[in-house]
Design a protein around this motif. Structure first.
Motif, PDB file in Angstrom:
ATOM      1  N   SER A  59       8.402  33.452  20.417  1.00 46.40           N
ATOM      2  CA  SER A  59       9.639  33.518  19.656  1.00 46.40           C
ATOM      3  C   SER A  59       9.947  32.222  18.925  1.00 46.40           C
ATOM      4  CB  SER A  59      10.802  33.851  20.597  1.00 46.40           C
ATOM      5  OG  SER A  59      10.560  35.074  21.252  1.00 46.40           O
ATOM      6  N   PRO A  60      10.405  32.309  17.698  1.00 47.47           N
ATOM      7  CA  PRO A  60      10.857  31.120  16.970  1.00 47.47           C
ATOM      8  C   PRO A  60      12.231  30.687  17.473  1.00 47.47           C
ATOM      9  CG  PRO A  60      11.240  33.053  15.641  1.00 47.47           C
ATOM     10  CD  PRO A  60      10.533  33.529  16.875  1.00 47.47           C
ATOM     11  N   ASP A  61      12.721  29.598  16.943  1.00 51.19           N
ATOM     12  CA  ASP A  61      14.026  29.072  17.353  1.00 51.19           C
ATOM     13  C   ASP A  61      15.130  30.092  17.058  1.00 51.19           C
ATOM     14  OD1 ASP A  61      15.980  27.228  18.238  1.00 51.19           O
ATOM     15  OD2 ASP A  61      16.272  26.479  16.193  1.00 51.19           O
ATOM     16  N   SER A  62      15.919  30.395  18.060  1.00 49.03           N
ATOM     17  CA  SER A  62      17.018  31.348  17.919  1.00 49.03           C
ATOM     18  C   SER A  62      18.024  31.086  19.024  1.00 49.03           C
ATOM     19  CB  SER A  62      16.511  32.792  18.027  1.00 49.03           C
ATOM     20  OG  SER A  62      16.101  33.084  19.353  1.00 49.03           O
ATOM     21  N   ASN A  63      19.173  31.754  18.937  1.00 45.12           N
ATOM     22  CA  ASN A  63      20.148  31.630  20.024  1.00 45.12           C
ATOM     23  C   ASN A  63      19.543  32.047  21.351  1.00 45.12           C
ATOM     24  OD1 ASN A  63      20.110  34.346  18.997  1.00 45.12           O
ATOM     25  ND2 ASN A  63      22.084  34.771  19.960  1.00 45.12           N
ATOM     26  N   TRP A  64      18.789  33.156  21.370  1.00 42.34           N
ATOM     27  CA  TRP A  64      18.254  33.643  22.635  1.00 42.34           C
ATOM     28  C   TRP A  64      17.077  32.825  23.138  1.00 42.34           C
ATOM     29  CZ3 TRP A  64      19.075  36.043  26.957  1.00 42.34           C
ATOM     30  CH2 TRP A  64      20.250  36.795  27.073  1.00 42.34           C
ATOM     31  N   ARG A  65      16.286  32.277  22.255  1.00 38.34           N
ATOM     32  CA  ARG A  65      15.239  31.369  22.741  1.00 38.34           C
ATOM     33  C   ARG A  65      15.887  30.156  23.407  1.00 38.34           C
ATOM     34  NH1 ARG A  65       9.973  29.834  22.583  1.00 38.34           N
ATOM     35  NH2 ARG A  65       9.569  27.596  22.435  1.00 38.34           N
ATOM     36  N   ARG A  66      16.976  29.678  22.846  1.00 38.66           N
ATOM     37  CA  ARG A  66      17.670  28.539  23.431  1.00 38.66           C
ATOM     38  C   ARG A  66      18.272  28.910  24.778  1.00 38.66           C
ATOM     39  NH1 ARG A  66      20.691  25.422  18.371  1.00 38.66           N
ATOM     40  NH2 ARG A  66      18.831  25.264  17.039  1.00 38.66           N
ATOM     41  N   TYR A  67      18.859  30.104  24.883  1.00 39.15           N
ATOM     42  CA  TYR A  67      19.395  30.522  26.177  1.00 39.15           C
ATOM     43  C   TYR A  67      18.287  30.545  27.230  1.00 39.15           C
ATOM     44  CZ  TYR A  67      23.181  32.491  23.238  1.00 39.15           C
ATOM     45  OH  TYR A  67      24.181  32.676  22.332  1.00 39.15           O
ATOM     46  N   ALA A  68      17.132  31.117  26.863  1.00 40.40           N
ATOM     47  CA  ALA A  68      16.033  31.258  27.814  1.00 40.40           C
ATOM     48  C   ALA A  68      15.414  29.914  28.186  1.00 40.40           C
ATOM     49  CB  ALA A  68      14.964  32.182  27.228  1.00 40.40           C
ATOM     50  N   ASP A  75      14.092  33.999  33.834  1.00 42.64           N
ATOM     51  CA  ASP A  75      12.754  33.747  33.297  1.00 42.64           C
ATOM     52  C   ASP A  75      12.845  33.256  31.856  1.00 42.64           C
ATOM     53  OD1 ASP A  75      11.285  34.694  35.563  1.00 42.64           O
ATOM     54  OD2 ASP A  75      11.658  36.757  34.909  1.00 42.64           O
ATOM     55  N   ARG A  76      11.873  32.462  31.463  1.00 43.66           N
ATOM     56  CA  ARG A  76      11.708  32.150  30.047  1.00 43.66           C
ATOM     57  C   ARG A  76      10.969  33.293  29.368  1.00 43.66           C
ATOM     58  NH1 ARG A  76      10.472  25.619  29.519  1.00 43.66           N
ATOM     59  NH2 ARG A  76      12.343  24.939  30.648  1.00 43.66           N
ATOM     60  N   VAL A  77      11.141  33.398  28.055  1.00 40.83           N
ATOM     61  CA  VAL A  77      10.600  34.571  27.384  1.00 40.83           C
ATOM     62  C   VAL A  77       9.089  34.477  27.195  1.00 40.83           C
ATOM     63  CG1 VAL A  77      11.116  33.676  25.078  1.00 40.83           C
ATOM     64  CG2 VAL A  77      10.892  36.147  25.432  1.00 40.83           C
ATOM     65  N   TRP A 371      16.449  40.495  28.669  1.00 37.02           N
ATOM     66  CA  TRP A 371      17.539  39.556  28.415  1.00 37.02           C
ATOM     67  C   TRP A 371      17.754  38.574  29.570  1.00 37.02           C
ATOM     68  CZ3 TRP A 371      17.998  39.438  23.535  1.00 37.02           C
ATOM     69  CH2 TRP A 371      17.827  40.609  22.775  1.00 37.02           C
ATOM     70  N   GLY A 372      16.662  37.879  29.909  1.00 37.98           N
ATOM     71  CA  GLY A 372      16.768  36.846  30.924  1.00 37.98           C
ATOM     72  C   GLY A 372      15.829  37.028  32.085  1.00 37.98           C
ATOM     73  N   SER A 373      15.190  38.181  32.208  1.00 33.88           N
ATOM     74  CA  SER A 373      14.363  38.434  33.385  1.00 33.88           C
ATOM     75  C   SER A 373      13.293  39.476  33.078  1.00 33.88           C
ATOM     76  CB  SER A 373      15.235  38.934  34.537  1.00 33.88           C
ATOM     77  OG  SER A 373      14.450  39.245  35.674  1.00 33.88           O
ATOM     78  N   TYR A 374      12.124  39.292  33.720  1.00 26.69           N
ATOM     79  CA  TYR A 374      11.071  40.297  33.677  1.00 26.69           C
ATOM     80  C   TYR A 374      11.090  41.208  34.896  1.00 26.69           C
ATOM     81  CZ  TYR A 374       8.975  38.052  29.616  1.00 26.69           C
ATOM     82  OH  TYR A 374       8.749  37.556  28.364  1.00 26.69           O
ATOM     83  N   THR A 375      12.038  41.016  35.802  1.00 29.68           N
ATOM     84  CA  THR A 375      12.093  41.833  37.009  1.00 29.68           C
ATOM     85  C   THR A 375      12.483  43.277  36.721  1.00 29.68           C
ATOM     86  OG1 THR A 375      12.587  39.891  38.354  1.00 29.68           O
ATOM     87  CG2 THR A 375      13.104  42.038  39.316  1.00 29.68           C
ATOM     88  N   PRO A 376      13.541  43.542  35.932  1.00 32.25           N
ATOM     89  CA  PRO A 376      13.868  44.945  35.640  1.00 32.25           C
ATOM     90  C   PRO A 376      12.786  45.568  34.758  1.00 32.25           C
ATOM     91  CG  PRO A 376      15.718  43.475  35.145  1.00 32.25           C
ATOM     92  CD  PRO A 376      14.508  42.620  35.311  1.00 32.25           C
ATOM     93  N   ARG A 377      12.337  46.740  35.135  1.00 28.46           N
ATOM     94  CA  ARG A 377      11.299  47.434  34.372  1.00 28.46           C
ATOM     95  C   ARG A 377      11.829  48.777  33.885  1.00 28.46           C
ATOM     96  NH1 ARG A 377       6.139  45.801  35.928  1.00 28.46           N
ATOM     97  NH2 ARG A 377       6.163  43.636  36.659  1.00 28.46           N
ATOM     98  N   VAL A 385       4.178  40.910  33.094  1.00 31.80           N
ATOM     99  CA  VAL A 385       4.143  39.732  32.237  1.00 31.80           C
ATOM    100  C   VAL A 385       3.926  38.455  33.040  1.00 31.80           C
ATOM    101  CG1 VAL A 385       5.472  38.325  30.608  1.00 31.80           C
ATOM    102  CG2 VAL A 385       5.547  40.829  30.453  1.00 31.80           C
ATOM    103  N   THR A 386       4.569  38.328  34.192  1.00 33.70           N
ATOM    104  CA  THR A 386       4.528  37.072  34.951  1.00 33.70           C
ATOM    105  C   THR A 386       3.270  36.906  35.791  1.00 33.70           C
ATOM    106  OG1 THR A 386       5.763  38.067  36.786  1.00 33.70           O
ATOM    107  CG2 THR A 386       7.045  36.975  35.043  1.00 33.70           C
TER     108      THR A 386
END
Length: 438
Positions: A59-68, A75-77, A371-377, A385-386
């Protein structure tokens, strides 16, 4: 798709009083399995949903990349499922399901990484994504804003900045002008209410700034709706709503009611149910949403609710599915394939009762960054992914189920849900309890 924690905002505080009122005033008979599902018309549309940031990776720079990247998420994206480089294979998987619609996002942060600087390589990437969907025999559904905007917009205050709507519209018009010739479905803004609550939770705006943000979302939706119809008079445009049990009519006064004359259909996202007999409903507002109830009959009540409040508006289920934890079996034993068939049964029942529902998308084709985690599928295809650097797509039991559904245009007339309907469903209280479907 929704962020688990985004449901924290006064959701239970709003639902609990309604539960008390309904239980105090009525005792509804339990809804049985009901009659056979009604056959769907030949032009009913089946699809799959995804979003750009959640699936593309890199991902490029964005609000959500910054949140992650800031430590505010689990998790990071990272690579996500790497749709950015594997889109041709994923689009082919969708085509083999027999669906006619593939929903994707076109990310502003990729297209305009700096103010006024257009990345033509990324536009070429999206050109090929859309062309590949069309070549595979599917119709694109393009989301213009799935909660992500460029980092330079974040630096200027995001939706708290009065100049954001003009910048947003400049980009949105660019996307519309480029892809209108494919006659896609359009989603202008994904789940506006949840969008705003996420921005509060993650510190992008203050609670006091929410009314202004919602006003600006209304403004840009109405403006881009007009622009889309100038480019494609027959376009189908909406802004999908995350259906929050019981309180949705109140939430709709803030956005949906204000743009109702600028919608060609109502897009509905349905996931979670509520009933007095299930004490786990609060998990829908936590980071353990795989423990929350997902009674499929709630989809019937959500559709019926909108059909009654907007009687002249077609309905399209833009997102619906079921979460598991890391792909493991849910504690309630509900399997993805059974849940999918049950959802389709109740959709067909709604159609048979006069609800003008025209399409259904499953969320999602593959697991992705929730939106913050790879746990929910949520994926028809599971991706670890992890733990799996190959990002192999592994089919769940719902892949075969969906292929059968699309081949026969629904569940057969002899199908009955694998789970009984809820006693006194509160998805659209009080009517869902006082008028249970039989």
């Amino acid at each position: 798709m929704q962020l688990p924690g985004a449901r924290r905002v006064t959701w239970l505080a709003a639902v609990v009083p309604a539960i008390v009122v309904v239980l105090a005033t009525s005792v509804a008979a339990p809804a049985g399995a009901g009659p056979a599902p009604t056959p769907l018309p030949g032009d009913f549309v089946w699809g799959v949903s995804s979003s750009g940031f959640q699936s593309e990776g890199s991902s490029p720079d964005s609000n959500w990349r910054r949140y992650a990247m800031s430590g505010r998420t689990h998790d990071r994206v990272g690579t996500s499922v790497d749709f950015r480089h594997r889109y041709r294979d994923d689009i082919a998987r969708a085509a083999r399901l027999g669906v006619g619609v593939y929903r994707v996002g076109v990310e502003w942060a990729r297209i305009e990484p700096r103010p006024g600087v257009i990345d033509h390589g990324e536009l070429t990437y999206y050109d090929d994504v859309i062309a590949t969907i069309v070549a595979a025999g599917m119709r694109p559904m393009i989301t213009l804003d799935h909660w992500v905007y460029p980092g330079w917009i974040a630096d200027r205050g995001g939706w708290a900045d009065p100049a954001t709507p003009a910048r947003w519209l400049r980009n949105a018009r660019r996307v519309v002008d480029r892809y209108a010739r494919f006659h896609p479905y359009w989603i202008t803004i994904n789940e506006p209410f949840t969008y705003a609550t996420n921005e509060i939770r993650l510190g992008a705006i203050s609670p006091a700034a929410v009314p202004a943000m919602v006003d600006r979302l209304v403004t840009v939706h109405r403006a881009i709706y007009r622009h889309i119809h100038r480019r494609d008079p027959a376009a189908m445009v909406s802004s999908n709503v995350a259906y929050i049990p019981t309180v949705e009519p109140l939430l709709d006064t803030r956005f949906l009611d204000r743009v109702a004359d600028s919608l060609d259909f109502i897009g509905i996202d349905y996931y979670y149910s509520v009933s007095p007999g299930n004490t786990n409903a609060w998990h829908a507002a936590t980071d353990e949403q795989w423990l929350a109830p997902v009674a499929a009959d709630g989809l019937y009540y959500a559709l019926r609710d909108y059909a009654r409040r907007y009687p002249d508006m077609p309905l399209y289920v833009v997102e619906s599915g079921m979460p598991t934890r890391d792909g493991a079996q849910r504690p309630d034993g509900y399997r993805r394939g059974d849940h999918l068939r049950d959802l389709v049964y109740w959709l067909q029942r709604a159609r048979g009762d006069g609800v003008d529902v025209i399409g259904y998308n499953y969320w999602s084709l593959t697991d992705n960054y929730e939106w913050g985690s790879y746990t929910p599928r949520f994926g028809l295809y599971s991706v670890d992914v992890t733990t799996d650097p190959t990002l192999t797509r592994r089919p769940t039991d719902a892949v075969a189920a969906y292929r059968r559904i699309t081949a026969t245009n629904g569940v057969p007339t002899g199908y009955r849900p694998s789970r009984p309907a809820e006693f006194c469903s509160l998805v659209a209280a009080p009517s869902s309890c006082l008028e249970p479907v039989r």
